[in-house]
Structure formats: structure tokens, C-alpha cells
Design a protein around this motif. Structure first.
Motif, PDB file in Angstrom:
ATOM      1  N   ARG A 190     -11.971  14.526  -8.230  1.00  0.00           N
ATOM      2  CA  ARG A 190     -11.934  13.097  -8.529  1.00  0.00           C
ATOM      3  C   ARG A 190     -13.032  12.826  -9.540  1.00  0.00           C
ATOM      4  O   ARG A 190     -14.172  13.224  -9.334  1.00  0.00           O
ATOM      5  CB  ARG A 190     -12.150  12.253  -7.264  1.00  0.00           C
ATOM      6  CG  ARG A 190     -11.904  10.764  -7.469  1.00  0.00           C
ATOM      7  CD  ARG A 190     -12.020   9.997  -6.155  1.00  0.00           C
ATOM      8  NE  ARG A 190     -11.599   8.618  -6.319  1.00  0.00           N
ATOM      9  CZ  ARG A 190     -12.382   7.638  -6.761  1.00  0.00           C
ATOM     10  NH1 ARG A 190     -13.643   7.913  -7.090  1.00  0.00           N
ATOM     11  NH2 ARG A 190     -11.922   6.408  -6.888  1.00  0.00           N
ATOM     12  N   GLU A 221      -4.027  10.123  -6.066  1.00  0.00           N
ATOM     13  CA  GLU A 221      -4.112   8.676  -5.874  1.00  0.00           C
ATOM     14  C   GLU A 221      -3.964   8.275  -4.399  1.00  0.00           C
ATOM     15  O   GLU A 221      -4.140   7.105  -4.050  1.00  0.00           O
ATOM     16  CB  GLU A 221      -3.061   7.954  -6.713  1.00  0.00           C
ATOM     17  CG  GLU A 221      -1.626   8.341  -6.417  1.00  0.00           C
ATOM     18  CD  GLU A 221      -1.117   9.454  -7.317  1.00  0.00           C
ATOM     19  OE1 GLU A 221      -1.896  10.351  -7.658  1.00  0.00           O
ATOM     20  OE2 GLU A 221       0.082   9.430  -7.658  1.00  0.00           O
ATOM     21  N   GLU A 228      -8.169   6.453  -2.212  1.00  0.00           N
ATOM     22  CA  GLU A 228      -8.697   5.320  -2.968  1.00  0.00           C
ATOM     23  C   GLU A 228      -9.929   4.769  -2.279  1.00  0.00           C
ATOM     24  O   GLU A 228     -10.046   4.836  -1.044  1.00  0.00           O
ATOM     25  CB  GLU A 228      -7.663   4.189  -3.037  1.00  0.00           C
ATOM     26  CG  GLU A 228      -6.354   4.509  -3.682  1.00  0.00           C
ATOM     27  CD  GLU A 228      -5.438   3.301  -3.636  1.00  0.00           C
ATOM     28  OE1 GLU A 228      -5.724   2.307  -4.358  1.00  0.00           O
ATOM     29  OE2 GLU A 228      -4.464   3.312  -2.866  1.00  0.00           O
ATOM     30  N   ARG A 229     -10.830   4.210  -3.053  1.00  0.00           N
ATOM     31  CA  ARG A 229     -11.978   3.540  -2.434  1.00  0.00           C
ATOM     32  C   ARG A 229     -11.493   2.411  -1.527  1.00  0.00           C
ATOM     33  O   ARG A 229     -10.595   1.649  -1.889  1.00  0.00           O
ATOM     34  CB  ARG A 229     -12.908   2.971  -3.500  1.00  0.00           C
ATOM     35  CG  ARG A 229     -13.850   4.017  -4.041  1.00  0.00           C
ATOM     36  CD  ARG A 229     -15.188   3.416  -4.462  1.00  0.00           C
ATOM     37  NE  ARG A 229     -16.114   4.482  -4.851  1.00  0.00           N
ATOM     38  CZ  ARG A 229     -16.882   5.134  -4.004  1.00  0.00           C
ATOM     39  NH1 ARG A 229     -16.836   4.844  -2.724  1.00  0.00           N
ATOM     40  NH2 ARG A 229     -17.697   6.088  -4.413  1.00  0.00           N
ATOM     41  N   CYS A 271      -9.267   4.960   2.439  1.00  0.00           N
ATOM     42  CA  CYS A 271      -9.311   6.381   2.749  1.00  0.00           C
ATOM     43  C   CYS A 271      -8.743   6.571   4.157  1.00  0.00           C
ATOM     44  O   CYS A 271      -8.290   5.612   4.766  1.00  0.00           O
ATOM     45  CB  CYS A 271     -10.735   6.901   2.616  1.00  0.00           C
ATOM     46  SG  CYS A 271     -11.414   6.622   0.953  1.00  0.00           S
ATOM     47  N   THR A 303       0.821  -1.217   0.000  1.00  0.00           N
ATOM     48  CA  THR A 303       0.000   0.000   0.000  1.00  0.00           C
ATOM     49  C   THR A 303       0.855   1.268   0.000  1.00  0.00           C
ATOM     50  O   THR A 303       0.322   2.365   0.124  1.00  0.00           O
ATOM     51  CB  THR A 303      -0.935   0.025   1.220  1.00  0.00           C
ATOM     52  OG1 THR A 303      -0.147   0.108   2.419  1.00  0.00           O
ATOM     53  CG2 THR A 303      -1.806  -1.212   1.276  1.00  0.00           C
TER      54      THR A 303
END
Length: 218
Positions: A73, A148, A151-152, A155, A10
Motif C-alpha cells: 500500500r 482496495e 481502506e482507512r 478495515c 460499501t
């Protein structure tokens, strides 16, 4: 308590150089909000050793309410949830900022490994690791410079900003930045837009980590 080791998968790419970040803030008009000239921001970036660091403006110069709408976004602007009209009253708590309009934030981590922790659980763990949580405005600056980073399902909360009530106690709300689903009062037109909102201090969310830093400097 869960494992606190960050997941290497990540880790985000390096931030743009400070000079590029300065131009981004100027392009967005953040310097005007902060009462600074474009040359002042460029000069700070040129004179500061901050490889991999985030360029930030103090929240008393550029508050979250002014920064959030600059987020984008899927072509949609960011927003602050309607039940957080006092967003700018969330100020640094347990965090010392340089006494300068501009500063850098180093060693950023989104805190994905702390997903499904409560703020009450995350704060002592961050302190033990010699890290401090991000301010809300720092989190917004991060996403402005590196979209970026949001992100879904990955967060983050920014629990370095808290609201102190008139009686001296802390408000139970804690700010966070995530992506709207376009439900409820957000409105369908805001689906996938960046969103500044809040969560309760003792609540856990599987999709929210805890963004933090190793330090701040002028």
C-alpha cells in the motif's frame, strides 16, 4: 444489538477471475511457499467454477507470516506486529477447510456494518446469517488480490483464526488486518503500510468490521 444489514454503499467491485488471481499468486511466489508448481495453480483455477470467488491457499501451506510481507500500500510492504510472533499458530477455529492445498472462498463481505462490535458479539450474528468468519490468511489473500478491500476506517477482523492455548482455552487475542499509522513500535517508515495485528476478543473498534464468507470449496 445493532442492525446487521450490510450497507450497499460499501460493496466492493467483483474480484478478478480465478485465472488472473492464479497469475498474481505465481508472480508473488506464493506457489513456491506452498510447495506447488505454477501449473498446479493455473490448472486449479482453470478447472474451478468460481466466478466472484477468492482463490486461497491453505494456511498450513502458506502461513500468514509468509503472506503479509507481500501486501503493498503506497509502495510499502505489509508486516506483522512485533508482539504477534506466534501469528502462524492462529489456526482455523469452527471453520472447516477443503482437504486440498487450494480452495475458493465465496460470498465475501468485509463486515463494515459490524464496525464497533466486539468479536464476541459478531460471531453469533454471523452464524445466525449462515456465514463464517474469514481466516487471517484468507483476509491477506483478499487484500493481495483486491488491495482496495483495505481502506482507512474500513478495515476488518478475521476471527476465523484463533490460538488455542496448552490448557485448551482460546487466547483472547483475535487477528485483524488494518493500516498502520506509523506510531509506536510500527515505526514512522511504516505509516500507511498494511498491517496484521490483533485485538482483544471483548473489545470494540469503530474502524474494524468482521470479514466473512458464505462458503468454501475445492
Amino acid at each position: 444489538m445493532p442492525d446487521t444489514t450490510p450497507d450497499p454503499s460499501t460493496v466492493l467491485p467483483a474480484l478478478p477471475p480465478l485465472s488472473a488471481q492464479a497469475e498474481r499468486l505465481i508472480e508473488l511466489g506464493v506457489h513456491e511457499t506452498a510447495g506447488l508448481s505454477a501449473d498446479e495453480i493455473r490448472g486449479f483455477a482453470a478447472e474451478t467454477d468460481g466466478e466472484g470467488a477468492l482463490l486461497a491457499v491453505r494456511p498450513d501451506r502458506a502461513p500468514a507470516s509468509a503472506l503479509a510481507p507481500l501486501l503493498r500500500r503506497d509502495g510499502k510492504p505489509g508486516f506483522v506486529v512485533v508482539d504477534m510472533p506466534d501469528v502462524d499458530a492462529f489456526s482455523p477455529c469452527g471453520v472447516e477447510l477443503p482437504d486440498t492445498p487450494l480452495y475458493v472462498v465465496t460470498g465475501l463481505d468485509r463486515g463494515d456494518h459490524m464496525a464497533n462490535w466486539s468479536p464476541d458479539e459478531a460471531l453469533p450474528a454471523l452464524t445466525k446469517e449462515d456465514r463464517t468468519p474469514l481466516l487471517l490468511t484468507e483476509g491477506v489473500h483478499w487484500v493481495l488480490q483486491q488491495p482496495e478491500a483495505l481502506e482507512r476506517n474500513r478495515c476488518f477482523m478475521t476471527i476465523g483464526s484463533r490460538l488455542r492455548k496448552a490448557d485448551g482455552s482460546l487466547d483472547a487475542r483475535t487477528p485483524a488486518i488494518w493500516i498502520s499509522n506509523g506510531t509506536g513500535r510500527d515505526g514512522r517508515e511504516r505509516r500507511n503500510a498494511p498491517k496484521v495485528g490483533w485485538c482483544w476478543w471483548n473489545n470494540r473498534h469503530t474502524w474494524l468490521g468482521f470479514a466473512s464468507t458464505t462458503g468454501r470449496g475445492a
